[in-house]
Enzyme design. Structure first.
Site, PDB file in Angstrom:
ATOM      1  N   LYS A   1       0.683  -1.337   0.029  1.00 21.07           N
ATOM      2  CA  LYS A   1      -0.156   0.068  -0.052  1.00 21.07           C
ATOM      3  C   LYS A   1       0.824   1.187  -0.003  1.00 21.07           C
ATOM      4  O   LYS A   1       2.048   1.238   0.240  1.00 21.07           O
ATOM      5  CB  LYS A   1      -0.781   0.203   0.914  1.00 21.07           C
ATOM      6  CG  LYS A   1      -2.128   0.852   0.911  1.00 21.07           C
ATOM      7  CD  LYS A   1      -3.046   0.003   0.246  1.00 21.07           C
ATOM      8  CE  LYS A   1      -4.146   1.073  -0.198  1.00 21.07           C
ATOM      9  NZ  LYS A   1      -5.422   0.509  -0.890  1.00 21.07           N
TER      10      LYS A   1
ATOM     11  N   ASP B   1      -6.888   4.370  -5.069  1.00 19.16           N
ATOM     12  CA  ASP B   1      -7.610   3.949  -3.680  1.00 19.16           C
ATOM     13  C   ASP B   1      -8.459   5.480  -3.561  1.00 19.16           C
ATOM     14  O   ASP B   1      -8.405   6.243  -4.244  1.00 19.16           O
ATOM     15  CB  ASP B   1      -6.758   3.754  -2.662  1.00 19.16           C
ATOM     16  CG  ASP B   1      -7.469   3.172  -1.308  1.00 19.16           C
ATOM     17  OD1 ASP B   1      -8.024   2.259  -1.255  1.00 19.16           O
ATOM     18  OD2 ASP B   1      -7.480   4.033  -0.363  1.00 19.16           O
TER      19      ASP B   1
HETATM   20  P1  NDP Z   1     -13.102   7.634  -3.168  1.00 27.34           P
HETATM   21  O1  NDP Z   1     -12.010   8.669  -3.138  1.00 27.34           O
HETATM   22  O2  NDP Z   1     -13.484   7.444  -4.734  1.00 27.34           O
HETATM   23  O3  NDP Z   1     -14.524   7.691  -2.349  1.00 27.34           O
HETATM   24  C1  NDP Z   1     -14.274   7.878  -0.876  1.00 27.34           C
HETATM   25  C2  NDP Z   1     -15.428   8.037  -0.401  1.00 27.34           C
HETATM   26  O4  NDP Z   1     -15.397   8.065   1.066  1.00 27.34           O
HETATM   27  C3  NDP Z   1     -15.794   9.621  -0.548  1.00 27.34           C
HETATM   28  O5  NDP Z   1     -17.306   9.799  -0.735  1.00 27.34           O
HETATM   29  C4  NDP Z   1     -15.428  10.140   0.593  1.00 27.34           C
HETATM   30  O6  NDP Z   1     -16.058  11.532   0.959  1.00 27.34           O
HETATM   31  C5  NDP Z   1     -15.652   9.214   1.616  1.00 27.34           C
HETATM   32  N1  NDP Z   1     -14.764   9.302   2.806  1.00 27.34           N
HETATM   33  C6  NDP Z   1     -13.181   9.223   2.698  1.00 27.34           C
HETATM   34  N2  NDP Z   1     -12.740   9.452   3.975  1.00 27.34           N
HETATM   35  C7  NDP Z   1     -13.856   9.550   4.787  1.00 27.34           C
HETATM   36  C8  NDP Z   1     -13.863   9.835   6.102  1.00 27.34           C
HETATM   37  N3  NDP Z   1     -12.932  10.067   6.800  1.00 27.34           N
HETATM   38  N4  NDP Z   1     -15.210  10.046   6.693  1.00 27.34           N
HETATM   39  C9  NDP Z   1     -16.177   9.883   6.018  1.00 27.34           C
HETATM   40  N5  NDP Z   1     -16.395   9.544   4.564  1.00 27.34           N
HETATM   41  C10 NDP Z   1     -15.173   9.504   4.219  1.00 27.34           C
HETATM   42  O7  NDP Z   1     -12.558   6.335  -2.658  1.00 27.34           O
HETATM   43  P2  NDP Z   1     -12.798   4.667  -3.006  1.00 27.34           P
HETATM   44  O8  NDP Z   1     -14.241   4.685  -3.478  1.00 27.34           O
HETATM   45  O9  NDP Z   1     -11.924   4.155  -4.075  1.00 27.34           O
HETATM   46  O10 NDP Z   1     -12.415   3.953  -1.853  1.00 27.34           O
HETATM   47  C11 NDP Z   1     -13.331   3.892  -0.742  1.00 27.34           C
HETATM   48  C12 NDP Z   1     -13.060   2.853   0.215  1.00 27.34           C
HETATM   49  O11 NDP Z   1     -13.016   1.441  -0.297  1.00 27.34           O
HETATM   50  C13 NDP Z   1     -11.726   2.761   0.922  1.00 27.34           C
HETATM   51  O12 NDP Z   1     -11.589   2.173   2.171  1.00 27.34           O
HETATM   52  C14 NDP Z   1     -10.773   2.112   0.157  1.00 27.34           C
HETATM   53  O13 NDP Z   1      -9.415   1.656   0.713  1.00 27.34           O
HETATM   54  C15 NDP Z   1     -11.507   0.963  -0.308  1.00 27.34           C
HETATM   55  N6  NDP Z   1     -11.324   0.233  -1.637  1.00 27.34           N
HETATM   56  C16 NDP Z   1     -11.242   0.798  -2.769  1.00 27.34           C
HETATM   57  C17 NDP Z   1     -10.886   0.260  -3.860  1.00 27.34           C
HETATM   58  C18 NDP Z   1     -10.814   0.620  -5.302  1.00 27.34           C
HETATM   59  O14 NDP Z   1     -10.698  -0.244  -6.006  1.00 27.34           O
HETATM   60  N7  NDP Z   1     -10.997   2.138  -5.480  1.00 27.34           N
HETATM   61  C19 NDP Z   1     -10.492  -1.346  -3.940  1.00 27.34           C
HETATM   62  C20 NDP Z   1     -10.574  -2.102  -2.386  1.00 27.34           C
HETATM   63  C21 NDP Z   1     -11.080  -1.139  -1.690  1.00 27.34           C
HETATM   64  P3  NDP Z   1     -15.335  12.900   0.735  1.00 27.34           P
HETATM   65  O15 NDP Z   1     -15.629  13.152  -0.651  1.00 27.34           O
HETATM   66  O16 NDP Z   1     -16.191  13.871   1.428  1.00 27.34           O
HETATM   67  O17 NDP Z   1     -14.061  12.734   1.430  1.00 27.34           O
END
Ligand code: NDP
Length: 447
Positions: free
Chosen positions: A128, A168
């Protein structure tokens, strides 16, 4: 509660060696708790020091990222890459750009990635990386300059047969494009060193949708095994990023009604069902806050209380935002309102206390390292396509993703049964993911 003396001792060592790293300790504790019955049975793995080695990253890189903002002012961020384990393949795992990024979060994510990648059955080790840079509110030019500076150090540590990063939180198509461009320039090679690339330069169809779709494929198989389905259910999806959007899309295609989504500022509740096309426009194109949803849908409610999304009555909850977003109070609210399944799209979104509440109340629980493995699995498929310099059709990739997720569910289910914990898919995921890596580490000697 952990009882095995060897594991308790090792956990103490991990705690002592990694002070101030609560997320990493949380991830190790969860895995150790599941592995107790395996360790009792497999003294050979203890003798080979598999776990002692597994909890220590093979390599950790921390570096300075200087870049110039639009006002001509120097900004400095910190960059990370934790290359945790390469027993079963080249390091693989995303980059996260978020102000909360620190070594504890990098290590918990890298540690989880080892088991997740193993569950896909593809040859990928765990890693990571990322930075405490916040892309929110930055211009495209600032994001590009930051990505170029980040890659100016990172490029020497990665490579198609060595370490293949992806996206991510905060790292989507735009960032991967800038990162790839700078990698290609510095390394003087056009290889599949990053995944999640644009379709015009080696990306795979369905990679954008893969984590969210994969989560729903896993959930569908788990529900089927328990005499249930998505059809006619009410679903909550936290987050509104890449994973959340495509989880909501697939859940809807499978007959569910998604009534709520969130971002870090608040959540929307639309009892008529979320207008996903509008969410995509707001988040993917206009990069706006979720609050804007009520401009087009004045009937929808917008609330800002933290964790409030879990108080909305639902059948299935899909936490898809970030770590530890579902706490004990949230889990109790879900149980009280009749929720029967919680399936993790984000990494480690449920606190240990929340998981306990879910288990005590017989809620079906799909653990992240299994249920969100579709993203990295499809990254693995992107690597295969890059290696053979071919592109597969969307149907081909989607079918492979679907089959991989079905396979992961059954691997978890079978492992849980074999070790006397039927229905505990969290334990099953940890055990099945661990055993493949452990056998490889044992066979490769003390490295
Ligand atoms: P994005 O950046 O596309 O989206 C993240 C989302 O989560 C946004 O809506 C964001 O809101 C919200 N968010 C982030 N941090 C916080 C926080 N501290 N409190 C509340 N809401 C929060 O990321 P992904 O969709 O890619 O990733 C989401 C999750 O999935 C993570 O845990 C990631 O590790 C996991 N994941 C992702 C993969 C991928 O292929 N993308 C694969 C496997 C796991 P805001 O815009 O307000 O920050």
């Amino acid at each position: 509660m952990l009882k095995n003396e060897y594991l308790l001792d090792l956990l103490k060592t991990v705690e002592k060696r990694n002070p101030g790293q609560p997320e990493f300790i949380q991830a190790v504790t969860e895995v150790f708790t599941s592995l107790e019955p395996v360790i009792e049975k497999r003294k050979d793995l203890v003798d080979a020091g598999v776990l002692d080695r597994l909890v220590e990253p093979e390599r950790q890189i921390i570096f300075r990222i200087p870049w110039i903002d639009d006002n001509g002012k120097l900004q400095v961020n910190r960059g990370f890459r934790v290359q945790f384990n390469s027993a079963i393949g080249p390091y693989k795992g995303g980059f996260r750009f978020h102000p909360s990024v620190n070594i504890s979060i990098m290590k918990f994510l890298g540690f989880e990635q080892i088991f997740k990648n193993s569950l896909t059955t593809l040859p990928m080790g765990g890693a990571k990386g990322g930075s405490d840079f916040d892309p929110k509110g930055k211009s495209d030019a600032e994001v590009m300059r930051f990505c170029q500076s980040f890659m100016s150090e990172m490029y020497r540590h990665i490579g198609a047969d060595c370490d293949v990063p992806a996206g991510d939180i905060g790292v989507g198509a735009r960032e991967i494009g800038f990162l790839f461009g700078q990698y290609k320039r510095l390394a003087n090679e056009f290889t599949g060193t990053l995944t999640g690339k644009g379709l015009s330069f080696g990306g795979s169809l369905v990679r954008t949708q893969a984590t969210g779709y994969g989560l729903c494929y896993f959930t569908q198989e788990m529900l089927k095994a328990n005499g249930k389905s998505f059809d006619g259910t009410t679903v909550l999806v936290s987050g509104s990023g890449n994973v959340a959007i495509y989880a909501a899309e697939k859940a809807t295609q499978l007959g569910a009604k998604v009534v709520a989504m969130s971002d870090s500022s608040g959540y929307i509740y639309d009892k008529n069902g979320i207008d996903l096309d509008y969410i995509k426009l707001l988040k993917e194109v206009e990069r706006k806050r979720l609050k804007e949803y009520t401009v087009k849908h004045p009937d929808a409610e917008y609330h800002t209380e933290k964790g409030g999304i879990w108080t909305i009555p639902c059948d299935i909850a899909l936490p898809c935002a970030t770590q530890n977003e579902l706490d004990e109070a949230g889990a109790k609210a879900l149980v009280k309102n009749g929720c029967f399944a919680v399936c993790e799209g984000a990494n480690m979104p449920s606190t240990p206390e929340a998981i306990e509440v879910l288990f005590e109340n017989g809620i079906l629980f799909a653990p992240a390292k299994a249920s969100n493995a579709g993203g990295v699995a499809t990254s693995g498929l992107e690597m295969s396509q890059n290696s053979e310099r071919l592109s597969w059709s969307a149907k081909q990739v989607d079918d492979m993703l679907h089959n991989i997720m079905i396979g992961i569910f059954h691997a978890c289910d079978d492992a849980a049964k074999e070790f006397g914990m039927e229905g505990n898919y969290m334990a099953g995921a940890n055990i099945a993911g661990f055993l493949r890596v452990a056998e490889a580490m044992k066979a490769q000697g003390y490295v």
